[in-house]
Write an enzyme that holds these catalytic residues in place. Structure first.
Site: not given
Ligand code: DSN
Length: 415
Positions: A56, A225, A228, A234
């Site tokens: 923390e 995020t 992606k 993640r």
């Molecule tokens: N679940 C993600 C997406 O597929 O765009 C966004 O949070």
């Protein structure tokens, strides 16, 4: 690929599921626009002893002892994130995109403040004001929409902003495929005295790889995020101007989170290090080329992508219009041949979210596997044949063989 011998020995049930998932990821194409394959180094970082540590606070200002090494990895993650995106401040602790957005709102808004964000069915995200979310119960969200040609009418947005007097104007999306005009968002926010924030979760990797323009210079806060297109673990992250650094850090901890996930932060550091390498720029460029090829091929088959095409890593199709089937049926059919996509609402969709009119198809993960335009053409053929198959098992079987063969030629993880 990892062997996971200890899990195999200790827990047959979890090992069974893990083995199944590994096979599923190898033998099919992940075309969910928000998914990707992380590197072995990122996978390893996630499984390190950093998971055992409570930390923390922030580097140099922790509430528990024993932080000499957690401070090193978190500082590495912060410094690399700032370098990667040219940001003045980075907070790498948000556990995911939703908490990153919640903390960003908390940093600059008071309960009841108005936020102008993109309507969900037009490509916005749940956390940008869906009535069932916590932010929507705290703040007053108003949606703006895209035009029938897929663009955003910034004059209209300005009129709406003048009327609604938002405290925050929110850009960003999870199923919109065109380039936003960042300067116009910033100018409208300035005119109405609002903060402006971009949720760049979908395109962060493209921004990092410089294949699309960066929103960072234009917005007070940029959330994302780290998976992606960015191809990290993640997780979430907030970038902001230095004037907001203190408020953002406080909003994350102790505002909405306790101890950060230090193994994930170590993996973020590794992923940001990878994204700083020249190969990542090539990856980000190839993602755009692959998406453009998919757009072109689907159009050739008469399946006109929504929003007038794509400027990023995904396309949206109205499958009711193009193939006479719902998004749910399309998702299921594609699943049977080993192509994973997600059903998705389309602008002002007359159908519900569990069986909407559209599907969203993305290329980040297949690009990581090494597929280029030539192979994307084959995938487009497979998608078209599947969606127009009427469920004919002979056709689906034949397509599945093509998909499987291509998957074997482009493994996600080398043996
Ligand atoms: N679940 C993600 C997406 O597929 O765009 C966004 O949070």
């Amino acid at each position: 690929m990892m062997k996971y011998e200890s899990i195999k020995k200790r827990d047959k049930q979890v090992y069974g599921a893990l083995k199944g998932e590994m096979k599923r990821q190898e033998e099919g194409f992940e075309m969910i626009a928000s998914e990707n394959y992380v590197s072995i180094a990122v996978l390893e970082a996630l499984g390190t002893v950093f998971i055992n540590k409570y930390s923390e606070g922030y580097p140099g200002r922790r509430y528990y002892g024993g932080q000499e090494f957690t401070d090193i990895v978190e500082t590495l993650a912060i410094d690399r994130a700032k370098k990667l995106f040219g940001a003045e401040h980075a907070n790498v602790q948000p556990h995911a995109g939703a908490p990153a957005n919640l903390a960003a709102y908390a940093a600059i808004l008071k309960p009841g403040d108005t936020v102008l964000g993109m309507d969900l069915s037009h490509g916005g995200h749940l956390t940008h004001g869906h009535p069932l979310t916590l932010p929507a119960q705290i703040y007053h969200f108003v949606g703006y929409k895209t035009e029938p040609d897929g663009t955003i009418d910034y004059k209209k947005l300005e009129v709406q902003a003048l009327k609604e007097k938002p405290r925050l104007i929110l850009a960003g999306f999870s199923s919109y495929t065109r380039q936003l005009d960042y300067a116009k968002f910033a100018a409208i926010a300035k005119k109405v005295g609002a903060y402006c924030m971009m949720d760049m979760a979908h395109i962060a990797g493209l921004v990092a790889g410089k294949s699309v323009p960066s929103p960072v210079p234009y917005f007070d806060i940029v959330t994302t995020t780290t998976h992606k297109t960015l191809r990290g673990p993640r997780g979430g992250m907030i970038l902001c101007k230095k004037e907001l650094a203190k408020a953002v850090d406080r909003a994350v901890f102790p505002g909405i989170q306790g101890g950060p996930l230090m193994n994930t932060i170590a993996a973020k550091a590794v992923a940001f290090g990878e994204a700083l390498q020249p190969e990542f720029k090539k990856y980000a460029k190839q993602v755009l080329k692959n998406a453009k090829m998919l757009e072109k091929e689907m159009r050739k088959y008469g399946a006109e992508p929504l929003f007038g095409g794509t400027d990023n890593h995904m396309i949206m199709l109205d499958v009711v219009e193009s193939y006479g089937i719902s998004g749910k049926v399309a998702e299921k059919l594609l699943d049977t041949v080993g192509i994973t996509v997600n059903k998705n609402v389309i602008p002002d969709d007359p159908r519900g979210p569990m069986d909407p009119s559209g599907v969203r198809i993305g290329v980040p993960a297949i690009t990581t596997r090494g597929l280029r335009e030539k192979e994307v053409k084959v995938i487009a053929d497979c998608i078209h044949m599947t969606l127009s198959s009427g469920g004919d098992t002979k056709i689906l079987k034949a397509v599945k063989i093509v998909v499987r063969k291509l998957c074997h030629a482009f493994p996600a993880y080398k043996k």
